[in-house]
Structures are given as C-alpha cells and as structure tokens.
Scaffold this active site. Structure first.
Site, PDB file in Angstrom:
ATOM      1  CD  GLU A   1      -2.912   0.898   2.388  1.00  0.00           C
ATOM      2  OE1 GLU A   1      -3.703   1.915   2.620  1.00  0.00           O
ATOM      3  OE2 GLU A   1      -2.923   0.112   3.260  1.00  0.00           O
ATOM      4  N   GLY A   2       0.317   2.019  -0.771  1.00  0.00           N
ATOM      5  CA  GLY A   2       1.224   3.414  -1.013  1.00  0.00           C
ATOM      6  C   GLY A   2       0.307   4.695  -0.894  1.00  0.00           C
ATOM      7  NE  ARG A   3       0.295  12.018  -0.923  1.00  0.00           N
ATOM      8  CZ  ARG A   3       0.597  13.026  -0.498  1.00  0.00           C
ATOM      9  NH1 ARG A   3       1.883  13.142  -0.265  1.00  0.00           N
ATOM     10  NH2 ARG A   3      -0.218  14.253  -0.607  1.00  0.00           N
ATOM     11  CG  PHE A   4      -0.850   8.306  -5.350  1.00  0.00           C
ATOM     12  CD1 PHE A   4      -1.655   9.615  -5.288  1.00  0.00           C
ATOM     13  CD2 PHE A   4       0.579   8.456  -4.880  1.00  0.00           C
ATOM     14  CE1 PHE A   4      -1.089  10.663  -5.430  1.00  0.00           C
ATOM     15  CE2 PHE A   4       1.019   9.741  -4.817  1.00  0.00           C
ATOM     16  CZ  PHE A   4       0.500  10.562  -5.025  1.00  0.00           C
ATOM     17  N   GLY A   5      -2.793   4.388  -3.298  1.00  0.00           N
ATOM     18  CA  GLY A   5      -3.601   3.091  -3.317  1.00  0.00           C
ATOM     19  C   GLY A   5      -2.889   1.892  -3.044  1.00  0.00           C
ATOM     20  CD  GLU A   6      -6.159  -0.835   0.192  1.00  0.00           C
ATOM     21  OE1 GLU A   6      -6.301  -0.902   1.341  1.00  0.00           O
ATOM     22  OE2 GLU A   6      -6.868  -1.250  -0.654  1.00  0.00           O
ATOM     23  CB  VAL A   7      -0.123  -2.923  -5.101  1.00  0.00           C
ATOM     24  CG1 VAL A   7       0.032  -3.797  -6.314  1.00  0.00           C
ATOM     25  CG2 VAL A   7       0.131  -1.539  -5.488  1.00  0.00           C
TER      26      VAL A   7
ATOM     27  CE  LYS B   1      -0.601   2.859  -6.562  1.00  0.00           C
ATOM     28  NZ  LYS B   1       0.720   3.145  -6.725  1.00  0.00           N
TER      29      LYS B   1
ATOM     30  CG  ASP C   1       6.728   8.605  -6.485  1.00  0.00           C
ATOM     31  OD1 ASP C   1       6.941   9.016  -5.462  1.00  0.00           O
ATOM     32  OD2 ASP C   1       5.533   7.566  -6.424  1.00  0.00           O
TER      33      ASP C   1
END
Length: 660
Positions: A361-367, A381, A478
């Site tokens: 999981e990152g700032r812009f969503g889950e994988v 994602k 990024d």
C-alpha cells in the site's frame, strides 16, 4: 463498399499480370525531422557509411552512436547468421545507401534488405537498444505474393500454422550470446506435397527479450493470416522483427536444409513473382513451384480484361503500393476499449481484493496480486480518491502510458472503472521492490556489486525512455527504491506511473502545488518552489544511485543535536568524495567483490546528478553514455543541493550511518 470491392478487383487483375517492385525501406513519419546537410545529417551519413565494416566484422551485429546532444545518431546493423562477410557488407551497404537517399529528413528509419542476404539497417535520434516500445511494433508493413494456394490443398492451413508456430518458439528463445545476430533467429521448412516445401524465416534484433520477440513475431503471423492467408508467400517487417515465408528458398538462408526435389514444371505455368526490394530482384536461390500450387487466372475475354487493366492502373497506382499494407493502430475509441477491463474480471482475479492477495500500500492506493482465468498473473492497483483525476483524464492517460514499453518499465496492461473507483492493471513482476532487498541487512547480500551496477544502468535506461518517448514526455517525479521492481533475473522495472505528469511533445516544465514525492528524493527546486523538469528526475536518480551503492536510505544519517544541520546520505557522500575516501560509502555486505573504478564512477555520476542548479545536472542521455563507456570524460562535481552551507567545516567522518 461497392467502389472498394471494384477497386480491389481491378488491382487484383492488374497484379495478375505483374508485380510492382516493393521496397522494404521505411522512413518513419510523425517523428522529428532534421535539416538536410546539417550536423545531424552529417553524423547520420558518417555512422551509416561505417556500418557495413562494423557489422560484417562483428559477427553480423553492431549497435553504436555518434555525435552529441540533439545531433546524436544511433544506428544498428544486422545480418542473418552465417552470412559471408562479403554478403553482409554488401547488404548493409545497399540498405544504408537507400536510407540516405530516400529518407531525406526523417530522424528515424529502417530497411530490411533481402539481397544478397537478409539484413537490417536502422538509425534514430534516440537510443533504441533493448526497446520494444509500441512504435517499434506498430505500424508495420506487409508484402505478399499475388498468386493463391490451390483450393485442393486442404492440409495447407494446418501445415503452415504448425511451421510458423514452431518457428516463433525457436526464434524467440534466448541464446547464450545475446549480442550476436544468432540470438532470436530461426529458419525452418515443412513438406506441403511430395515435391514442394514451405520455407519460413523469423528474426528479431538480439537485444530484446524473448517475450518481446515472441510478441512481435506473433503479431506478424496473425496479421498475415487475417490479410493474406491464401497467398503463396510474403513477409511482415517491423523495426525489431521480421517474418517471411515462401514456396522457394530465399536470402541464402537455407543452405543446411534438405530441399524437396520438384518435378519437371509443365509448360506455360508461371512461377510466383519474386518479392524484392528497390529495383534489385536478383535471387539465385531455388524458385521452382509445382503447377498444383499456383492458381492460373484464366480470362475468357482478353479485350475486356485489357480495358479493365488500363482503367484500373491509374487508380491502383494512386494507392502508392499494390502489395504493401500498413497496419495502423485502431481509433482512440477501440484502443480504449481494448485496454478497459470489466470490474468483475478484476474482482475475480484478486479474489475480491482479499487480504491474502494484497502486495502493499502506498500513498495513492493499494496493490493486489491477481490471476486471470487464462493463468496470466497481474498486479492490480486500486487508486485512492486522493489521486484526484477525473474519469476522462484518467482514461486518456492510461491509454497513453500503456503504449510505453521498455524492458526497464513495468508495463501497464489496462485499467478499470467502477463507479468512483479507478484501477490500474500492471504486469506482475516476480520479485519484490528494490527497497525490500536494499535496506534489509539479511537480504542485502543478495545484491552483489554486479547486480547493483546492472540495476543502476537499467534504471537509467528506463528513465531515458520515459524522457525521450517520441509521442509524449513523462516526468516521473516519484523515483524511490520502493518504486523499482525486480524481475526473476533481478532486472529493474520502474513502476507506478500514477505520479507522472504527461506532457505534449514540446513541453518539459511544469508547476504544481501538490508536492507528493517522498521528500528525501526531491530536488531543491521541486521541494521549495514546486517546479519540476527532467532535471528533477535526474536529481532523484542521483539519490537512488547513492542508496544502491551504500545500502542506506538518504534519511538514515542522524542529527547531532538541535542546533546542528542534519546530515544525510548526499552530504556524507560529498565529504567522503572531497577527502578521496569515497569507497567507504560502499555497502559492507558486498565485501571485496567489486570493481573500484565502477563504484567510483557511479558515485561521481550521482554527485553530478544532485547538483543544486538544474542546469549543472547532466541529461539522462549523457548519464547513460557515462555508465556504458569509460572513454567519456566526467566533469568534477560541485557542492550538492541541500548541503548545509553554514556548517561546511563540520567533520562528517565522525558521523555514523544507521541502518536504513
């Protein structure tokens, strides 16, 4: 529709009387153009004139470049394996000459020459080594024989499909000599009748992966089938792959194959037309074809036919080529539809986004890891609402990004829209991200220096491809170790384009109030003013190089006290460099198994990348050249950006490095 059918009939009748000469040379349009007789043109002529010798003397494959900055020309020469040096030289010379003569101002062109052997010459203003980007495989050109297979040969389709299938498998398999033209090459044949063989040749450039070669050849075979499945031969060519089949041998490629002995040909049965290039149609290979194969077109009323031929000649001539078909990409609508997945498909693949399938999981969503019904594994994602794109922009950018393909970029396969939900579907990369290995003391040992050096070079190639894409320019913004995935062979793949800003061709700078990148990787101008450019990515890449070398995070140095400026990896590396002890930066888990000159050069390049003034940072093309050639001089670095200017006399060597 009736008019199109009428034109097709006219063209077919005309072709029955003769075949127009078709060139396999392609001046790629919709790219940049150069000024004739300028510096780029001079460099183009120089490298193409040296290509015959370089290719013939280097096992039939050569890739190199000449010039600087915007005038740099990259060129490739390749002959099929076991071509004689003389044939290879003459083939490359002829192809290069055609490109110089016919492509008067295109910066990208290629030529598959068919005589006296098969060879490829290509040049471009951007590096294309190892690239299978979408413009490498679309558009492509197809050339066919006009005669058709006899209807009584019912087994032809099965025999042909079996031959092409096994030839694709053999050609796409990687060899132990990836830089040789013998990599990704295969000739084969099958018995059609007792006296007639079918011959097939397939070749990809040796620098692309097996999957990329397989994909390119599969496309060629499928497109030939859909267009011309009943014709008696032809070929499909792209910048990175070539497929040809005939009822006769060609290009001196079948010396080691036992040929069927044809019967004595009957009188008045024409043999199939040869497919040549330019005005040269000489071929000393066997071209006998039995009477049962070629369909003889009989015309009961010769006068009517001649009238139709005269009438149709001008119309067909206006269509530029009687036998060449350019397959262009579908409309934007069909492209979008082919990339858009149904939500139920994504939901089933991820087991309804179960926790057991969650990769991170990152700032812009889950994988999530997913697996389609056909066995294909993917990474899905699910974007959080903070991503903020409207549906139309999201769809457009997904289509654009999906067209970017390179061995060092994680490929975007498609997207999904479900209400307010947005999903991106990527290829699944077997190993985890770089940070998983790099910052774990128990796993650092798996990244020896050879692998780290390879990872640095691969990331540089990937960024360069993003920056030099001819259709759009992507500034990534990024770059960090967690966004670099590693495949089964530890090759790096840059992932997560959700942060990337997509520009038009001429725009390379932008502003944003949304400072979304991890702060420790940010360039000064991006962190302070929100300004970014390609040089912002260069700065982040410099940080990443230092992390790969040291096995430490840029934020892992500690602060001495509240009044002392915090040290970080950049300041530490700079001070070691200034004191001539830069090798102390190297991760201790590597031991002594490294090349000190490679380590020093990488640190040197990294310090150039993190200069405070963007104009002082090298371009990605220059960085790639520095990494691949020791003959290129590297300027001395200055004080990096974010250096604690007020405390320059602080002795950094007393500061320790903590584990990342």
């Amino acid at each position: 529709m009736k008019q199109r059918s009428f034109l097709s009939i006219l063209c077919f009748i005309l072709l029955a009387f003769g075949v127009a000469s078709v060139s396999a040379q392609t001046c790629i349009e919709n790219r940049k153009y150069f000024t004739p007789n300028g510096t780029y043109d001079s460099n183009r002529r120089l490298i193409l004139s040296s290509l015959p010798n370089n290719t013939a003397s280097q096992d039939g494959f050569y890739y190199g470049s000449i010039g600087e900055e915007q005038d740099r020309v990259y060129a490739l020469g390749m002959c099929i394996p076991r071509s004689t040096p003389s044939d290879c030289f003459n083939c490359i010379k002829g192809a290069a000459g055609w490109l110089i003569q016919d492509c008067v101002n295109q910066t990208d062109a290629y030529y598959w020459a068919l005589d006296p052997t098969l060879c490829l010459v290509r040049y471009s203003n951007i590096s294309f080594s190892g690239s299978a980007a979408f413009w490498e495989i679309e558009p492509q050109y197809l050339v066919l024989n006009t005669a058709t297979i006899a209807s009584d040969l019912t087994d032809f389709k099965n025999i042909w499909e079996d031959l092409t299938s096994r030839t694709i498998t053999a050609a796409s398999a990687a060899r132990s000599t990836p830089s040789s033209s013998d990599n990704h090459y295969r000739v084969d044949f099958a018995n059609l009748t007792k006296f007639q063989n079918i011959y097939a040749l397939m070749q990809c450039t040796p620098d692309i992966s097996s999957d990329e070669c397989n994909n390119c050849l599969q496309r060629g075979v499928l497109e030939y089938q859909s267009c011309c499945g009943n014709n008696t031969g032809g070929y499909v060519m792209r910048p990175i792959c070539f497929f040809r089949w005939q009822l006769f041998t060609f290009s001196k490629a079948f010396h080691n194959i036992t040929l069927a002995t044809p019967p004595k040909p009957p009188m008045n049965v024409p043999r199939p037309p040869s497919v040549g290039h330019g005005a040269n149609t000489t071929d000393n290979d066997s071209r006998g074809v039995s009477a049962g194969i070629v369909v003889v077109i009989t015309v009961p009323a010769v006068v009517i036919v001649l009238i139709l031929v005269v009438l149709g000649f001008f119309i067909c001539w206006r269509r530029k080529s009687l036998q060449r078909t350019e397959f262009e990409s579908d409309s934007d609508v069909s492209t979008t539809n082919s990339l858009q997945y149904e939500f139920k498909t994504i939901e089933a693949a991820t087991n309804k986004f179960s926790k057991s399938n969650k990769l991170g999981e990152g700032r812009f969503g889950e994988v999530y890891k997913g697996k389609f019904s056909n066995g294909t594994e993917v990474a899905v994602k699910r974007l959080s609402k903070v991503s903020g794109q409207d549906t139309k922009k999201f769809r457009n950018e997904a289509v654009l990004v999906s067209k970017i393909q390179h061995r060092n970029l994680a490929r975007l396969l498609g997207f999904c829209l479900q209400g307010d939900g947005k999903f991106l579907i990527y290829e699944f990369v077997l190993n985890k991200s770089l940070d998983y290995f790099l910052f774990d003391p128990e796993k650092q040992g798996e990244l020896d220096w050879t692998r780290r050096y390879k990872i640095i070079g691969g990331i540089a190639q990937g960024i360069l491809h993003l920056h030099q894409d001819p259709q759009l320019t992507i500034i990534y913004r990024d770059f960090k170790a967690s966004n670099i995935l590693l495949d089964a062979d530890m090759n790096p793949k840059i992932s997560d384009f959700g942060m990337a800003t997509v520009f038009g061709m001429e725009e390379s700078r932008g502003n944003t109030n949304w400072i979304a990148e991890t702060f420790v990787y940010m360039s000064p101008e991006y962190a302070v003013h929100g300004k970014f450019s390609m040089k912002s990515d260069v700065y982040s890449f410099g940080i990443l190089i230092l992390e790969i070398i040291s096995g430490k995070k840029n934020s892992s140095l500690y602060q001495n006290d509240e009044t002392t400026t915090a040290g970080n990896l950049v300041t530490y590396a700079w001070r070691l460099w200034r004191n001539g002890s830069q090798l102390k930066l190297l991760d201790s888990s590597i031991g002594r198994n490294y090349q000190s000159n490679e380590v020093t050069r990488c640190i040197h390049i990294a310090l150039l990348c993190v200069q405070e003034n963007p104009e002082d940072r090298p371009k990605l093309s220059t960085i790639v050249s520095m990494l691949t050639s020791n003959t290129i001089s590297v300027p001395a670095p200055g004080i990096p950006g974010f250096f604690p200017q007020s405390r320059r006399e602080l002795d950094p060597l007393s500061e320790g490095l903590e584990s990342g």
